[in-house]
Every structure is written in structure tokens, then in C-alpha cells.
Design an enzyme around this catalytic site. Structure first.
Site, PDB file in Angstrom:
ATOM      1  N   CYS A 151      36.453  33.278  27.511  1.00 26.10           N
ATOM      2  CA  CYS A 151      37.558  33.971  26.835  1.00 26.10           C
ATOM      3  C   CYS A 151      38.116  33.197  25.644  1.00 26.10           C
ATOM      4  O   CYS A 151      38.844  33.753  24.831  1.00 26.10           O
ATOM      5  CB  CYS A 151      38.660  34.284  27.836  1.00 26.10           C
ATOM      6  SG  CYS A 151      38.053  35.187  29.264  1.00 26.10           S
TER       7      CYS A 151
ATOM      8  N   HIS B 172      45.069  35.521  23.996  1.00 26.49           N
ATOM      9  CA  HIS B 172      44.075  36.161  24.855  1.00 26.49           C
ATOM     10  C   HIS B 172      44.792  37.115  25.810  1.00 26.49           C
ATOM     11  O   HIS B 172      45.787  36.746  26.438  1.00 26.49           O
ATOM     12  CB  HIS B 172      43.311  35.084  25.625  1.00 26.49           C
ATOM     13  CG  HIS B 172      42.405  35.636  26.667  1.00 26.49           C
ATOM     14  ND1 HIS B 172      41.519  36.659  26.405  1.00 26.49           N
ATOM     15  CD2 HIS B 172      42.246  35.323  27.982  1.00 26.49           C
ATOM     16  CE1 HIS B 172      40.853  36.944  27.510  1.00 26.49           C
ATOM     17  NE2 HIS B 172      41.279  36.153  28.476  1.00 26.49           N
TER      18      HIS B 172
ATOM     19  N   ASN C  67      41.130  42.987  30.014  1.00 23.60           N
ATOM     20  CA  ASN C  67      40.657  41.679  29.567  1.00 23.60           C
ATOM     21  C   ASN C  67      39.187  41.794  29.128  1.00 23.60           C
ATOM     22  O   ASN C  67      38.308  41.991  29.960  1.00 23.60           O
ATOM     23  CB  ASN C  67      40.809  40.674  30.721  1.00 23.60           C
ATOM     24  CG  ASN C  67      40.303  39.284  30.370  1.00 23.60           C
ATOM     25  OD1 ASN C  67      39.665  39.077  29.343  1.00 23.60           O
ATOM     26  ND2 ASN C  67      40.584  38.332  31.242  1.00 23.60           N
TER      27      ASN C  67
HETATM   28  N1  COA Z   1      44.782  45.938  44.457  1.00 15.06           N
HETATM   29  C1  COA Z   1      45.517  45.740  45.548  1.00 15.06           C
HETATM   30  N2  COA Z   1      45.596  44.568  46.185  1.00 15.06           N
HETATM   31  C2  COA Z   1      44.900  43.548  45.670  1.00 15.06           C
HETATM   32  C3  COA Z   1      44.089  43.671  44.536  1.00 15.06           C
HETATM   33  C4  COA Z   1      44.051  44.937  43.911  1.00 15.06           C
HETATM   34  N3  COA Z   1      43.312  45.174  42.805  1.00 15.06           N
HETATM   35  N4  COA Z   1      43.520  42.494  44.265  1.00 15.06           N
HETATM   36  C5  COA Z   1      43.937  41.628  45.201  1.00 15.06           C
HETATM   37  N5  COA Z   1      44.750  42.275  46.056  1.00 15.06           N
HETATM   38  C6  COA Z   1      45.424  41.743  47.226  1.00 15.06           C
HETATM   39  C7  COA Z   1      44.743  40.519  47.801  1.00 15.06           C
HETATM   40  O1  COA Z   1      43.682  40.902  48.642  1.00 15.06           O
HETATM   41  C8  COA Z   1      45.872  39.894  48.560  1.00 15.06           C
HETATM   42  O2  COA Z   1      46.011  40.570  49.789  1.00 15.06           O
HETATM   43  P1  COA Z   1      46.364  39.771  51.130  1.00 15.06           P
HETATM   44  O3  COA Z   1      47.702  39.147  50.863  1.00 15.06           O
HETATM   45  O4  COA Z   1      46.380  40.842  52.132  1.00 15.06           O
HETATM   46  O5  COA Z   1      45.268  38.766  51.278  1.00 15.06           O
HETATM   47  C9  COA Z   1      47.097  40.213  47.724  1.00 15.06           C
HETATM   48  O6  COA Z   1      46.730  41.293  46.864  1.00 15.06           O
HETATM   49  C10 COA Z   1      47.564  39.048  46.858  1.00 15.06           C
HETATM   50  O7  COA Z   1      46.423  38.523  46.225  1.00 15.06           O
HETATM   51  P2  COA Z   1      46.573  37.358  45.199  1.00 15.06           P
HETATM   52  O8  COA Z   1      45.214  36.968  44.697  1.00 15.06           O
HETATM   53  O9  COA Z   1      47.445  36.289  45.778  1.00 15.06           O
HETATM   54  O10 COA Z   1      47.373  38.094  44.042  1.00 15.06           O
HETATM   55  P3  COA Z   1      48.051  37.471  42.783  1.00 15.06           P
HETATM   56  O11 COA Z   1      49.503  37.725  42.804  1.00 15.06           O
HETATM   57  O12 COA Z   1      47.588  36.070  42.527  1.00 15.06           O
HETATM   58  O13 COA Z   1      47.448  38.392  41.628  1.00 15.06           O
HETATM   59  C11 COA Z   1      45.787  38.238  39.918  1.00 15.06           C
HETATM   60  C12 COA Z   1      46.063  38.388  41.395  1.00 15.06           C
HETATM   61  C13 COA Z   1      44.292  38.188  39.710  1.00 15.06           C
HETATM   62  C14 COA Z   1      46.375  39.418  39.171  1.00 15.06           C
HETATM   63  C15 COA Z   1      46.471  36.916  39.404  1.00 15.06           C
HETATM   64  O14 COA Z   1      46.111  35.840  40.243  1.00 15.06           O
HETATM   65  C16 COA Z   1      46.070  36.594  38.012  1.00 15.06           C
HETATM   66  O15 COA Z   1      46.398  37.311  37.102  1.00 15.06           O
HETATM   67  N6  COA Z   1      45.384  35.464  37.808  1.00 15.06           N
HETATM   68  C17 COA Z   1      44.875  35.113  36.510  1.00 15.06           C
HETATM   69  C18 COA Z   1      43.553  35.806  36.350  1.00 15.06           C
HETATM   70  C19 COA Z   1      43.079  35.862  34.942  1.00 15.06           C
HETATM   71  O16 COA Z   1      43.839  35.991  34.028  1.00 15.06           O
HETATM   72  N7  COA Z   1      41.767  35.785  34.813  1.00 15.06           N
HETATM   73  C20 COA Z   1      41.106  35.882  33.568  1.00 15.06           C
HETATM   74  C21 COA Z   1      41.081  34.570  32.910  1.00 15.06           C
HETATM   75  S1  COA Z   1      40.320  34.678  31.383  1.00 15.06           S
END
Ligand code: COA
Length: 332
Positions: free
Chosen positions: A111, A259, A289
Site C-alpha cells: 500500500c 492511504h 482499500n
Molecule cells: N463482519 C462482522 N464481524 C466481523 C467482521 C465482519 N466483516 N470481521 C471480523 N468480525 C468479527 C471478528 O470475528 C470478531 O468476532 P469475535 O469477537 O466473535 O471473535 C470481531 O468482529 C472483532 O474482530 P476484530 O478483528 O477484533 O475487529 P477490529 O475492531 O480490530 O476491526 C479491522 C477489524 C480489520 C476493521 C481493524 O482491525 C482494522 O481496520 N485494522 C487495520 C486493517 C488495515 O487497515 N489493513 C490494511 C492495511 S494496508
């Protein structure tokens, strides 16, 4: 002499996939995706490839700059999702747009790729090797995501953006507000030790003599929270370093073109820099993204909608797999 962005272009696949469409594929909801990421829909390729999208974006950037493919000296495509390993995407683009005089190659900094490509071209141009370059970020991430993994498939989209940059005389870069178009500072870095936080496999060792034939997963694997922590710490730190290098503060910046991964990351960066969130344009709600393509696609949208004036000071900043990060201060 200075290096100035003379034109921008972008290309998105036609098909829009909304969060409601995603909820038909995996156990998710529009509410969850919007709240956690800010994304409402993304474009998904039904036939466009990384090279066809990149070529369309390049043609649009050349047209926007009033330049011809014939005069292009360098093409750098940043991508982590090329359709071919050989030849590279930049050579495919060279062939499609018919730019016979260009040297063409790809880089992969995920990215942060567009920023790394811009900085690479800038460095080349400062040695006097080239006078212009097409810099491209192009991705078809939809083929790299596991469409049954709700934690990643909702995040990504496909698309391409390009910028045509040229070495110009100082007088041609002079802006009405007294500033000079060009790159004022660059910061880029990598933290390979944390690479496992965001990865995607290709082919493992495979030959008649191989002793370990384990093949890596072909799909994107991400530790979302690890990436989130990395981005919210590293992006403001490298932007601050780039601002220091340019001898300015956050209040001297007109727009932060970051980004587009997650609205919460962008809001956190704005808060840490004590900068008004209105200076952080966003389009991730509509396109998701697109890895290396996010910054040039957003730049092109701002350029074409008249939201950029010559002399505006911009910070471009990206982060992603590697882990990689970077920031540049530029005057439009
Ligand atoms: N819909 C519903 N629930 C979802 C889900 C979705 N699309 N994706 C994950 N979950 C669930 C998980 O399974 C988890 O459930 P559990 O508590 O029963 O295990 C719960 O939501 C929380 O998951 P978690 O991974 O802790 O969520 P989060 O608050 O960290 O949000 C992201 C997830 C990916 C949105 C967040 O971590 C993020 O934005 N990270 C940065 C990622 C990024 O920018 N990547 C690209 C880099 S270039």
C-alpha cells in the site's frame, strides 16, 4: 529545476459491490463494515486486469498533462497483484499505451507502493537520468482475498491511479502564492520483522529436488489489530518527520492525502497531528482499500474536481504490507 506532477488519471472497474452484497457472501453487515472501516462499497473487477487498469490510468494522466506516450522516459508500476510474474506490469503498460522510449519496471511496497514509486522516480530524475515518468499504482486485490474470510474480504477493492511527473525549470514551477511546485521532503521506511502481520503467498519452492514442498496460502492473511496499531503510530511519526525535513508544521499543510484503508486510522492520524479532519479528503467509502492505487486515485479525484490549486501544499502518506510506510511533502 524541480519535479512537478503535471497530470493525473485513474481507472476503476465498472462493477460496484456494496456492503449489502458482501452480507450475502459472508456473515457481516453494512453497519459493522461502516462502523469499523468507513467503507460502504468497493469496485470489483469482472474482467479488468492490473495492466489494463494501469494503462487506462496512464492514458488519462498523459491526456491530463497534455503529454504524449511517445515522450515518456520511465514507467514505474507499483503493484502487489500483477496478472503475470513475467513480463512485469510496467512493460505490459508500455506496450498497451505505446511508449517505445520508456524504461519500465515494477516495484512492490504494497500500500506504500505509489509513494515508493514516486520517490524512486524522483531520485532517478535528480541524477539527470530521466526528465519525466509515469508513476502508477494498480491492483486487482479481489483475486488475492479469500471471499469466505469476512475479516479481510470486506476491506479491499480494485482500481488504478497514475501521475505524470516532469522535471521543469523553477520559473515553470512558480505558483501564484509564492510557493514552487515540487517535492519538498521524503521519508520512507520498512519494518520487515513485522511482515507476518499482513501477508499473501505465491508459489513456494517447487522443483524436482525440493525437500520441503509446503506451499504458502494464496490468500491475504492479516492481523487487523497489529496493522491498526502499526498504522496509527507509524503514519503520524513519519508525517511529522517529513514535515520537520521540509521545515514546516502540520498547520502549513493544505491537504493530507493518505492511504485509504480505514476512516478510524485517518481520524487517529489527524488527532495525533492536531490537524483538522477536514484537511483529510477521503474516498474509501466508495472504493475501499485499493492498496497502491488509493493515493493516486484520490489525487486524481481531487485534481479533476478542481479541489487542488497550484501552490497547495500536500502531504502524501501510505502504509501497508512489508510492513512499509512513507510520507512526502509536495507542493502541487
Ligand atoms: N463482519 C462482522 N464481524 C466481523 C467482521 C465482519 N466483516 N470481521 C471480523 N468480525 C468479527 C471478528 O470475528 C470478531 O468476532 P469475535 O469477537 O466473535 O471473535 C470481531 O468482529 C472483532 O474482530 P476484530 O478483528 O477484533 O475487529 P477490529 O475492531 O480490530 O476491526 C479491522 C477489524 C480489520 C476493521 C481493524 O482491525 C482494522 O481496520 N485494522 C487495520 C486493517 C488495515 O487497515 N489493513 C490494511 C492495511 S494496508
Amino acid at each position: 529545476m524541480t519535479v512537478k506532477i503535471s497530470g493525473t488519471g485513474s481507472a476503476l472497474p465498472e462493477k460496484t459491490v456494496t456492503n449489502f452484497d458482501m452480507a450475502k457472501l459472508v456473515d457481516t453487515s453494512d453497519e459493522w463494515i461502516r462502523e469499523r472501516t468507513g467503507i460502504a462499497e468497493r469496485r470489483i473487477s469482472t474482467k479488468d486486469t492490473v495492466s489494463t487498469l494501469a494503462a487506462k490510468a496512464c492514458q488519462a494522466a498523459l491526456e491530463n498533462a497534455g503529454a504524449s506516450a511517445e515522450e515518456v522516459e520511465l514507467i514505474i508500476v507499483a503493484t502487489c497483484s500483477p496478472e503475470l510474474l513475467l513480463p512485469c506490469c510496467a512493460c505490459q503498460v508500455q506496450s498497451i499505451i505505446d511508449a517505445p522510449h520508456a524504461a519500465a519496471f515494477d516495484i512492490n511496497a504494497a500500500c506504500s507502493g505509489f509513494l515508493f514509486a514516486l520517490n524512486t522516480a524522483y531520485a532517478y530524475m535528480n541524477t539527470g537520468l530521466y526528465k519525466n515518468a509515469l508513476i502508477v499504482g494498480s491492483e486487482v486485490l479481489s483475486k488475492l482475498v479469500d471471499w469466505s474470510d469476512r475479516s479481510t474480504c470486506v476491506l479491499f477493492g480494485d482500481g488504478a491511479g497514475a501521475a505524470y511527473i516532469q522535471m521543469v525549470d523553477d520559473k515553470d514551477a512558480q505558483c501564484e502564492n509564492g510557493r514552487r511546485s515540487g517535492i519538498e521532503s521524503i521519508v520512507q521506511g520498512s519494518d520487515g520483522a513485522r511482515g507476518a502481520a499482513l501477508s499473501c503467498g505465491e508459489r513456494g519452492v517447487s522443483n524436482p529436488f525440493a525437500v520441503d514442498s509446503e506451499q504458502p496460502s494464496k490468500y491475504i492473511h492479516m492481523d487487523g489489530q497489529e496493522v491498526y496499531k502499526f498504522a496509527t503510530r507509524q503514519v503520524p511519526a513519519c508525517i511529522s518527520e517529513a514535515l520537520d525535513k521540509a521545515g514546516i508544521g502540520a498547520s502549513d499543510v493544505d491537504k493530507f492525502v493518505l492511504h485509504q484503508a480505514n476512516v478510524r486510522i485517518i481520524e487517529s492520524v489527524a488527532k495525533r497531528l492536531k490537524a483538522d479532519i477536514s484537511k483529510f479528503p477521503m474516498n474509501l467509502d466508495r472504493v475501499g482499500n485499493m492498496s497502491s492505487a488509493t493515493i493516486p486515485v484520490l489525487l486524481d479525484e481531487l485534481n479533476r474536481s478542481g479541489q487542488l490549486k497550484r501552490g497547495d501544499r500536500l502531504v502524501l502518506s501510505g502504509f501497508g504490507a512489508g510492513l512499509t510506510y512513507g510520507a512526502s511533502v509536495i507542493v502541487w
